[in-house]
Design an enzyme around this catalytic site. Structure first.
Site, PDB file in Angstrom:
ATOM      1  N   LYS A 133     -97.592  85.616 -19.540  1.00  0.00           N
ATOM      2  CA  LYS A 133     -96.845  86.517 -20.424  1.00  0.00           C
ATOM      3  C   LYS A 133     -97.093  86.151 -21.882  1.00  0.00           C
ATOM      4  O   LYS A 133     -97.170  84.977 -22.224  1.00  0.00           O
ATOM      5  CB  LYS A 133     -95.330  86.327 -20.187  1.00  0.00           C
ATOM      6  CG  LYS A 133     -94.836  86.866 -18.885  1.00  0.00           C
ATOM      7  CD  LYS A 133     -93.309  86.829 -18.879  1.00  0.00           C
ATOM      8  CE  LYS A 133     -92.759  86.469 -17.525  1.00  0.00           C
ATOM      9  NZ  LYS A 133     -91.885  85.334 -17.510  1.00  0.00           N
ATOM     10  N   MET A 146    -108.884  89.489  -4.517  1.00  0.00           N
ATOM     11  CA  MET A 146    -108.263  90.600  -5.267  1.00  0.00           C
ATOM     12  C   MET A 146    -108.438  91.931  -4.545  1.00  0.00           C
ATOM     13  O   MET A 146    -108.628  92.963  -5.179  1.00  0.00           O
ATOM     14  CB  MET A 146    -108.877  90.705  -6.684  1.00  0.00           C
ATOM     15  CG  MET A 146    -108.613  89.469  -7.518  1.00  0.00           C
ATOM     16  SD  MET A 146    -109.459  89.495  -9.095  1.00  0.00           S
ATOM     17  CE  MET A 146    -111.085  88.922  -8.655  1.00  0.00           C
ATOM     18  N   ASP A 164    -101.633  79.477 -15.840  1.00  0.00           N
ATOM     19  CA  ASP A 164    -101.853  80.839 -15.357  1.00  0.00           C
ATOM     20  C   ASP A 164    -100.777  81.295 -14.385  1.00  0.00           C
ATOM     21  O   ASP A 164    -100.099  80.484 -13.784  1.00  0.00           O
ATOM     22  CB  ASP A 164    -103.192  80.887 -14.611  1.00  0.00           C
ATOM     23  CG  ASP A 164    -104.238  81.601 -15.419  1.00  0.00           C
ATOM     24  OD1 ASP A 164    -103.934  81.995 -16.550  1.00  0.00           O
ATOM     25  OD2 ASP A 164    -105.368  81.755 -14.907  1.00  0.00           O
TER      26      ASP A 164
HETATM   27  N1  SAH Z   1    -109.905  81.321  -9.674  1.00  0.00           N
HETATM   28  C1  SAH Z   1    -109.196  81.676  -8.475  1.00  0.00           C
HETATM   29  C2  SAH Z   1    -109.278  83.142  -8.133  1.00  0.00           C
HETATM   30  C3  SAH Z   1    -108.543  84.017  -9.089  1.00  0.00           C
HETATM   31  S1  SAH Z   1    -108.663  85.705  -8.651  1.00  0.00           S
HETATM   32  C4  SAH Z   1    -109.728  80.841  -7.310  1.00  0.00           C
HETATM   33  O1  SAH Z   1    -110.752  80.182  -7.454  1.00  0.00           O
HETATM   34  O2  SAH Z   1    -109.114  80.861  -6.257  1.00  0.00           O
HETATM   35  C5  SAH Z   1    -107.142  85.965  -7.846  1.00  0.00           C
HETATM   36  C6  SAH Z   1    -107.353  86.193  -6.361  1.00  0.00           C
HETATM   37  O3  SAH Z   1    -107.477  84.942  -5.698  1.00  0.00           O
HETATM   38  C7  SAH Z   1    -106.177  86.867  -5.701  1.00  0.00           C
HETATM   39  O4  SAH Z   1    -106.230  88.258  -5.842  1.00  0.00           O
HETATM   40  C8  SAH Z   1    -106.371  86.447  -4.265  1.00  0.00           C
HETATM   41  O5  SAH Z   1    -107.352  87.203  -3.636  1.00  0.00           O
HETATM   42  C9  SAH Z   1    -106.890  85.029  -4.422  1.00  0.00           C
HETATM   43  N2  SAH Z   1    -105.775  84.063  -4.368  1.00  0.00           N
HETATM   44  C10 SAH Z   1    -105.287  83.311  -5.367  1.00  0.00           C
HETATM   45  N3  SAH Z   1    -104.268  82.535  -4.938  1.00  0.00           N
HETATM   46  C11 SAH Z   1    -104.118  82.808  -3.636  1.00  0.00           C
HETATM   47  C12 SAH Z   1    -103.242  82.340  -2.626  1.00  0.00           C
HETATM   48  N4  SAH Z   1    -102.308  81.417  -2.881  1.00  0.00           N
HETATM   49  N5  SAH Z   1    -103.370  82.847  -1.380  1.00  0.00           N
HETATM   50  C13 SAH Z   1    -104.329  83.763  -1.099  1.00  0.00           C
HETATM   51  N6  SAH Z   1    -105.180  84.238  -1.997  1.00  0.00           N
HETATM   52  C14 SAH Z   1    -105.079  83.777  -3.264  1.00  0.00           C
END
Ligand code: SAH
Length: 501
Positions: free
Chosen positions: A52, A166, A30
């Site tokens: 992509k 998000m 991803d």
């Molecule tokens: N499955 C993922 C979430 C995916 S949704 C999980 O469990 O973390 C994507 C959101 O996760 C982003 O918009 C952000 O809010 C958060 N996120 C993902 N990676 C991040 C990071 N390195 N630092 C801060 N927030 C992050």
């Protein structure tokens, strides 16, 4: 296999996830999952960017599902790497349903979700015995296809800790909704941006101020909003910033096979490390000269190694021929530098002689001093384009020298994508150079402007510094002693003085 990785930092994988990555035939990774997981996959693994599609557009879920199913149908072990946890805002359930429908068996390996990783980075306890008995994980971007919101603002405002995923694009409306639903305006709030990635940042304020602060400071995705009294429990300076290299992003230019010796110590001191291999070490496996020399090993007085790569290449060749270290018993073994001696020690060989400083002349002088080489045969196991100083000095002393090229260093076709992005965006604080070729190759692979902005250059020693000088670049630090350990210490000393906390 649906596995969680990261978020941000690839080291946050579970052992179970690592187990499957090591066995993967294909990885489907991803956009927000750490691509560095590739380093643990078998060589030649097929790696598909799930961000992509083949036309370069953002991939849709249907294409990702079809790709996984097609690979699995060809009998491949497919490892789908999702950022954070696959089942937290991750559409993991939809992917699993598609696999079930196609009759493909799978497992789900949980990962560390962003809320948990960000909380650890910012030192914000998501729950606390005194002030937080409940946590809500919510999305700041609901499915636009759904008409009415599912989120009950009043119920949410009643939660002790609220973590919004998000949400960076819509902070003003998210905070306004919480305020309107009765959450007090003075409730502490924090944004954790890019956790575990270069440029990680933590912004703290209140529910009322945080959206404005984020805008002024240019906070971007990925980031999380955390709201609740628990935010006030975090120390002013979170733990990583207290480490000697806390807050520093360091680019490592060594070959991937050698990088760990530098990456490990930098990480231990708190740095975020970006690997940008500028060298690929390739053993020369059709090495007739080495094979002939091994067959006649008893005719040599010395076997000299000038690098750990040479040691690995020779032992790789011995293994390929069904031989082991015992074949080298008749010959004395010389090494340049402690890293070379350590590589030999790793093969249970104690070098008869370890020359320092790290030059061919020093090695020749030490071998000559250790016993006359006149009329004797010396075998060198080196890179294909090594300098002539060592064989010349030995020949001048009367030795017969066989210079076996056992490995070559090649320049990769391009810079690692994540590394190029970090450089381009000015997220790198230090670039480490451990040899002349790391300088030459990085200059060939990178945009020169990326090396001349705010970034500081760290050189392992005079030869490397000279290569930088030839390119019109000046190192901010030069290691003394000229070792990996010396390099790490020089950077930590310089960083502590300036940017520490
Ligand atoms: N499955 C993922 C979430 C995916 S949704 C999980 O469990 O973390 C994507 C959101 O996760 C982003 O918009 C952000 O809010 C958060 N996120 C993902 N990676 C991040 C990071 N390195 N630092 C801060 N927030 C992050």
């Amino acid at each position: 296999m649906l596995i969680g990785g990261g978020p941000g930092d690839a080291q946050l994988l579970t052992l179970e996830a690592l187990h499957w990555i090591r066995r993967a035939d294909a990885l489907v990774v991803d956009r927000l999952a750490p691509r560095q997981v590739l380093q643990w996959a078998p060589p030649g693994v097929e790696c598909i960017d799930a961000g992509k599609d083949p036309s370069g557009r953002r991939a849709d879920q249907g294409w990702i599902n079809e790709t996984m199913i097609a690979l699995a149908a060809r009998g491949k072990l497919v490892v789908r790497v999702k950022g954070g946890d696959p089942l937290v805002f991750g559409r993991g359930a939809e992917e699993a349903a598609a696999l079930r429908a196609a009759g493909i068996p799978y497992r789900i390996v949980p990962g560390i979700t962003a809320a948990v990783a960000a909380a650890a980075a910012a030192e914000i306890p998501l729950t606390d015995r005194r002030c937080a008995a409940s946590v809500a994980l919510v999305t700041g971007r609901e499915d636009p296809a759904r008409e009415a919101t599912r989120i009950d603002d009043a119920a949410l405002a009643g939660m002790d800790t609220v973590v919004v995923y998000m949400g960076v694009g819509a902070l003003p409306s998210i905070t306004a909704r919480l305020l309107a639903a009765g959450k007090p305006s003075a409730t502490p709030a924090a944004i954790v941006e890019r956790t575990g990635l270069p440029g990680e940042r933590i912004v703290r304020g209140t529910l009322e101020t945080i959206a404005g602060q984020a805008e002024r400071e240019g906070v971007g995705a990925p980031a999380l909003l955390i709201v609740g009294e628990v935010v006030a429990l975090a120390p002013e300076v979170p733990w990583r910033r207290r480490l000697p290299l806390g807050g520093a992003t360091v680019l490592v230019t060594r070959a991937a096979t050698q990088a760990s010796g530098l990456v490990g110590p930098l990480r231990e001191l708190g740095a975020a490390v970006v690997e940008a291999p500028t060298l690929a070490i390739e053993p020369i496996d059709t090495c007739g000269a080495l094979d002939a020399a091994i067959d006649a090993i008893g005719t040599y007085a010395w076997l000299a190694f000038t690098s750990a790569n040479g040691v690995e290449a020779v032992f790789g060749r011995l293994a390929a021929r069904g031989l082991d270290a015992r074949i080298l018993a008749p010959v004395r073994i010389a090494a340049v530098g402690s890293a070379t001696a350590e590589a030999l020690a790793g093969r249970s060989i104690r070098a008869d002689l370890v020359a320092s400083p790290h030059t061919g002349e020093a090695l020749a002088a030490a071998m000559i001093a250790a016993g006359d080489v006149r009329g004797r045969r010396v075998l060198l196991a080196r890179a294909d384009r090594a300098t002539a100083a060592l064989p010349e000095a030995l020949r001048a002393a009367g030795a017969t020298v066989d210079d076996a090229a056992v490995y070559r260093t090649a320049r990769p076709a391009a810079l690692d994508e994540a590394a190029a992005e970090a450089l381009r965006e000015g997220r790198v604080d230090w670039i480490t150079f451990t040899s002349r070729s790391t300088v030459e190759n990085l200059l060939a692979l990178a945009d020169r402007a990326w090396l001349t902005g705010g970034v500081r250059l760290a050189s392992i020693g005079p030869v490397t510094s000279a290569a930088l000088a030839e390119a019109g670049l000046t190192p901010a630090v030069e290691a003394d002693p000229h070792t990996i350990d010396g390099l790490v210490r020089a950077i930590a000393a310089a960083w502590g003085g300036g940017h520490g906390a």
